[in-house]
Scaffold this motif. Structure first.
Motif, PDB file in Angstrom:
ATOM      1  N   ASP A 100      30.902  82.866  17.990  1.00 30.02           N
ATOM      2  CA  ASP A 100      30.788  81.620  18.756  1.00 30.02           C
ATOM      3  C   ASP A 100      31.883  80.693  18.252  1.00 30.02           C
ATOM      4  OD1 ASP A 100      30.177  79.116  19.806  1.00 30.02           O
ATOM      5  OD2 ASP A 100      28.017  79.313  19.500  1.00 30.02           O
ATOM      6  N   TRP A 101      33.038  80.719  18.920  1.00 31.17           N
ATOM      7  CA  TRP A 101      34.207  80.038  18.360  1.00 31.17           C
ATOM      8  C   TRP A 101      34.039  78.532  18.305  1.00 31.17           C
ATOM      9  CZ3 TRP A 101      37.044  76.561  21.208  1.00 31.17           C
ATOM     10  CH2 TRP A 101      36.926  76.606  22.600  1.00 31.17           C
ATOM     11  N   ARG A 102      33.312  77.959  19.249  1.00 34.02           N
ATOM     12  CA  ARG A 102      33.109  76.510  19.200  1.00 34.02           C
ATOM     13  C   ARG A 102      32.254  76.126  17.978  1.00 34.02           C
ATOM     14  NH1 ARG A 102      33.494  77.093  24.930  1.00 34.02           N
ATOM     15  NH2 ARG A 102      35.055  75.635  25.788  1.00 34.02           N
ATOM     16  N   ALA A 103      31.186  76.886  17.748  1.00 33.81           N
ATOM     17  CA  ALA A 103      30.352  76.620  16.574  1.00 33.81           C
ATOM     18  C   ALA A 103      31.153  76.812  15.289  1.00 33.81           C
ATOM     19  CB  ALA A 103      29.126  77.529  16.580  1.00 33.81           C
ATOM     20  N   ASP A 104      31.991  77.847  15.259  1.00 33.49           N
ATOM     21  CA  ASP A 104      32.804  78.096  14.071  1.00 33.49           C
ATOM     22  C   ASP A 104      33.814  76.969  13.847  1.00 33.49           C
ATOM     23  OD1 ASP A 104      31.499  80.448  13.522  1.00 33.49           O
ATOM     24  OD2 ASP A 104      32.990  81.731  14.477  1.00 33.49           O
ATOM     25  N   LEU A 105      34.439  76.485  14.926  1.00 37.33           N
ATOM     26  CA  LEU A 105      35.391  75.387  14.788  1.00 37.33           C
ATOM     27  C   LEU A 105      34.706  74.119  14.277  1.00 37.33           C
ATOM     28  CD1 LEU A 105      38.017  75.106  17.677  1.00 37.33           C
ATOM     29  CD2 LEU A 105      38.344  75.814  15.306  1.00 37.33           C
ATOM     30  N   LYS A 106      33.509  73.862  14.781  1.00 36.85           N
ATOM     31  CA  LYS A 106      32.775  72.680  14.326  1.00 36.85           C
ATOM     32  C   LYS A 106      32.422  72.802  12.845  1.00 36.85           C
ATOM     33  CE  LYS A 106      30.923  71.774  18.945  1.00 36.85           C
ATOM     34  NZ  LYS A 106      29.725  71.760  19.817  1.00 36.85           N
ATOM     35  N   ALA A 107      32.043  74.005  12.421  1.00 36.31           N
ATOM     36  CA  ALA A 107      31.746  74.217  11.003  1.00 36.31           C
ATOM     37  C   ALA A 107      32.998  73.983  10.154  1.00 36.31           C
ATOM     38  CB  ALA A 107      31.211  75.628  10.788  1.00 36.31           C
ATOM     39  N   ILE A 108      34.143  74.453  10.639  1.00 33.89           N
ATOM     40  CA  ILE A 108      35.406  74.249   9.927  1.00 33.89           C
ATOM     41  C   ILE A 108      35.715  72.763   9.818  1.00 33.89           C
ATOM     42  CG2 ILE A 108      37.915  74.480  10.256  1.00 33.89           C
ATOM     43  CD1 ILE A 108      37.318  77.379  11.222  1.00 33.89           C
ATOM     44  N   ALA A 109      35.500  72.018  10.901  1.00 35.78           N
ATOM     45  CA  ALA A 109      35.775  70.579  10.878  1.00 35.78           C
ATOM     46  C   ALA A 109      34.863  69.860   9.891  1.00 35.78           C
ATOM     47  CB  ALA A 109      35.598  69.993  12.282  1.00 35.78           C
ATOM     48  N   HIS A 110      33.607  70.263   9.810  1.00 38.34           N
ATOM     49  CA  HIS A 110      32.699  69.635   8.846  1.00 38.34           C
ATOM     50  C   HIS A 110      33.119  69.944   7.411  1.00 38.34           C
ATOM     51  CE1 HIS A 110      29.564  67.655  11.233  1.00 38.34           C
ATOM     52  NE2 HIS A 110      29.709  68.623  12.112  1.00 38.34           N
ATOM     53  N   LEU A 111      33.639  71.136   7.175  1.00 43.05           N
ATOM     54  CA  LEU A 111      34.156  71.463   5.846  1.00 43.05           C
ATOM     55  C   LEU A 111      35.369  70.588   5.515  1.00 43.05           C
ATOM     56  CD1 LEU A 111      33.947  75.367   5.971  1.00 43.05           C
ATOM     57  CD2 LEU A 111      32.585  73.856   4.517  1.00 43.05           C
ATOM     58  N   ALA A 222      26.524  61.370  11.928  1.00 46.60           N
ATOM     59  CA  ALA A 222      26.153  61.477  13.342  1.00 46.60           C
ATOM     60  C   ALA A 222      27.319  61.085  14.246  1.00 46.60           C
ATOM     61  CB  ALA A 222      24.937  60.612  13.631  1.00 46.60           C
ATOM     62  N   THR A 223      28.023  60.026  13.868  1.00 43.72           N
ATOM     63  CA  THR A 223      29.159  59.587  14.668  1.00 43.72           C
ATOM     64  C   THR A 223      30.255  60.649  14.687  1.00 43.72           C
ATOM     65  OG1 THR A 223      28.689  57.278  14.132  1.00 43.72           O
ATOM     66  CG2 THR A 223      30.896  57.779  14.944  1.00 43.72           C
ATOM     67  N   PHE A 224      30.557  61.200  13.526  1.00 39.08           N
ATOM     68  CA  PHE A 224      31.566  62.258  13.443  1.00 39.08           C
ATOM     69  C   PHE A 224      31.170  63.451  14.310  1.00 39.08           C
ATOM     70  CE2 PHE A 224      33.076  66.227  11.500  1.00 39.08           C
ATOM     71  CZ  PHE A 224      34.437  66.006  11.494  1.00 39.08           C
ATOM     72  N   THR A 225      29.911  63.837  14.246  1.00 37.97           N
ATOM     73  CA  THR A 225      29.457  65.001  15.008  1.00 37.97           C
ATOM     74  C   THR A 225      29.582  64.770  16.505  1.00 37.97           C
ATOM     75  OG1 THR A 225      27.948  65.679  13.235  1.00 37.97           O
ATOM     76  CG2 THR A 225      27.483  66.508  15.451  1.00 37.97           C
ATOM     77  N   ARG A 226      29.238  63.575  16.985  1.00 35.38           N
ATOM     78  CA  ARG A 226      29.386  63.279  18.417  1.00 35.38           C
ATOM     79  C   ARG A 226      30.844  63.381  18.849  1.00 35.38           C
ATOM     80  NH1 ARG A 226      25.643  59.143  17.396  1.00 35.38           N
ATOM     81  NH2 ARG A 226      27.309  57.580  17.361  1.00 35.38           N
ATOM     82  N   PHE A 227      31.725  62.770  18.088  1.00 32.90           N
ATOM     83  CA  PHE A 227      33.146  62.811  18.431  1.00 32.90           C
ATOM     84  C   PHE A 227      33.672  64.249  18.396  1.00 32.90           C
ATOM     85  CE2 PHE A 227      34.404  58.201  17.069  1.00 32.90           C
ATOM     86  CZ  PHE A 227      33.424  57.708  17.917  1.00 32.90           C
ATOM     87  N   LEU A 228      33.263  64.991  17.379  1.00 36.33           N
ATOM     88  CA  LEU A 228      33.709  66.378  17.231  1.00 36.33           C
ATOM     89  C   LEU A 228      33.231  67.233  18.398  1.00 36.33           C
ATOM     90  CD1 LEU A 228      34.966  68.677  15.526  1.00 36.33           C
ATOM     91  CD2 LEU A 228      32.742  68.869  14.370  1.00 36.33           C
ATOM     92  N   ASN A 229      31.982  67.037  18.799  1.00 35.05           N
ATOM     93  CA  ASN A 229      31.454  67.817  19.922  1.00 35.05           C
ATOM     94  C   ASN A 229      32.262  67.576  21.192  1.00 35.05           C
ATOM     95  OD1 ASN A 229      29.460  68.899  18.309  1.00 35.05           O
ATOM     96  ND2 ASN A 229      27.861  67.494  19.004  1.00 35.05           N
ATOM     97  N   ARG A 230      32.625  66.320  21.439  1.00 39.53           N
ATOM     98  CA  ARG A 230      33.414  66.017  22.633  1.00 39.53           C
ATOM     99  C   ARG A 230      34.763  66.725  22.591  1.00 39.53           C
ATOM    100  NH1 ARG A 230      31.938  60.304  21.601  1.00 39.53           N
ATOM    101  NH2 ARG A 230      29.983  59.895  22.699  1.00 39.53           N
ATOM    102  N   LEU A 231      35.354  66.737  21.401  1.00 43.46           N
ATOM    103  CA  LEU A 231      36.668  67.376  21.261  1.00 43.46           C
ATOM    104  C   LEU A 231      36.571  68.886  21.451  1.00 43.46           C
ATOM    105  CD1 LEU A 231      39.680  67.369  20.416  1.00 43.46           C
ATOM    106  CD2 LEU A 231      38.887  67.601  18.053  1.00 43.46           C
ATOM    107  N   VAL A 232      35.727  69.533  20.678  1.00 42.72           N
ATOM    108  CA  VAL A 232      35.680  70.993  20.675  1.00 42.72           C
ATOM    109  C   VAL A 232      35.126  71.538  21.982  1.00 42.72           C
ATOM    110  CG1 VAL A 232      34.689  73.019  19.536  1.00 42.72           C
ATOM    111  CG2 VAL A 232      35.553  71.109  18.174  1.00 42.72           C
ATOM    112  N   ASP A 233      34.112  70.890  22.544  1.00 39.61           N
ATOM    113  CA  ASP A 233      33.517  71.411  23.777  1.00 39.61           C
ATOM    114  C   ASP A 233      34.483  71.327  24.956  1.00 39.61           C
ATOM    115  OD1 ASP A 233      31.253  71.911  22.350  1.00 39.61           O
ATOM    116  OD2 ASP A 233      30.114  70.192  23.082  1.00 39.61           O
ATOM    117  N   GLY A 234      35.530  70.514  24.822  1.00 31.70           N
ATOM    118  CA  GLY A 234      36.516  70.415  25.907  1.00 31.70           C
ATOM    119  C   GLY A 234      37.710  71.328  25.729  1.00 31.70           C
TER     120      GLY A 234
END
Length: 238
Positions: A100-111, A222-234
């Motif tokens: 799941d590349w989107r989930a993996d990218l989000k995990a990388i961003a959180h790291l 929470a703010t970071f996660t919302r912004f990240l989701n918008r970026l990666v999901d697009g």
């Protein structure tokens, strides 16, 4: 940069920096190493910021003469490259992609976010970095593997990783600034009063509507996660 910190014209030679052994090769064994010098510089930057990192200060921290450091890091620009790669070694690189590349990218961003919060000087240092050392390359390899299911070309994958890293670095700079502002309650209250006045003056209906919407969690995570989701999901198109 030259030894006194001024900009030079040669820049850092990545092959010389990362593929050629550092330090004196003859004579008695030195009392310190490039790794120790780099760790000392990181500790100074963590505690006092990048401006506090000078060759003289780092030499003092490792108990060496400043001239002896130049065998390991000939200038501050090189030292900065070493520092970035040193802390990049804190990033895990052995986790296999989930598919799941989107989930993996989000995990990388959180790291990346966690790393930059531990080392608040890092976002600014990344903007000046010229090379990718072994630790940074290992993390890049993990990110490219995560992006394999996208079917994107090699150049596009590199662009996605660069875009993700730039987003995280920019957001962390914003987080740090906001955290500093929050430590000044008078300033925060004044900004709130100003926005309230502007939103009710009749000239900013869109802002008034936005501010009247139901509140969301404003924690940094929470703010970071919302912004990240918008970026990666697009993401996904070339």
């Amino acid at each position: 940069m030259t030894r006194d910190g001024a900009s030079g014209t040669g820049g850092v030679d990545p092959q010389q920096l990362w593929l050629v052994p550092s330090g004196p090769r003859r004579g008695r064994k030195p009392a310190f190493s490039r790794a120790a010098i780099t760790a000392a510089a990181v500790a100074v930057a963590d505690a006092e910021g990048l401006d506090a990192v000078t060759m003289r200060r780092v030499a003092s921290e490792v108990g060496a003469g400043v001239m002896s450091l130049y065998s390991y890091a000939p200038d501050k620009e090189t030292l900065l490259e070493l520092m970035v790669d040193h802390v990049s070694g804190e990033l895990p690189t052995t986790d296999a992609p989930t598919g799941d590349w989107r989930a993996d990218l989000k995990a990388i961003a959180h790291l990346q976010r966690a790393l930059m919060l531990r080392h608040p000087w890092l976002p600014g240092a990344l903007a000046a970095r010229r090379t990718l050392g072994p630790n940074a390359l290992a993390f890049l390899e993990r990110a490219l593997a995560a992006l394999r299911p996208t079917g994107l070309g090699g150049a596009a994958k590199l662009e996605v990783f660069a875009q993700l890293t730039a987003f995280v670095a920019g957001h962390i700079s914003y987080e740090i600034t906001q955290a500093a502002a929050a430590r000044s309650p008078d300033r925060a209250a004044a900004e709130a009063r100003y926005l309230t006045a502007v939103a009710t003056d009749g000239h900013h209906p869109e802002l008034a509507e936005a501010l009247s919407a139901p509140g969301r969690s404003l924690t940094p995570e929470a703010t970071f996660t919302r912004f990240l989701n918008r970026l990666v999901d697009g993401l996904g198109a070339e």
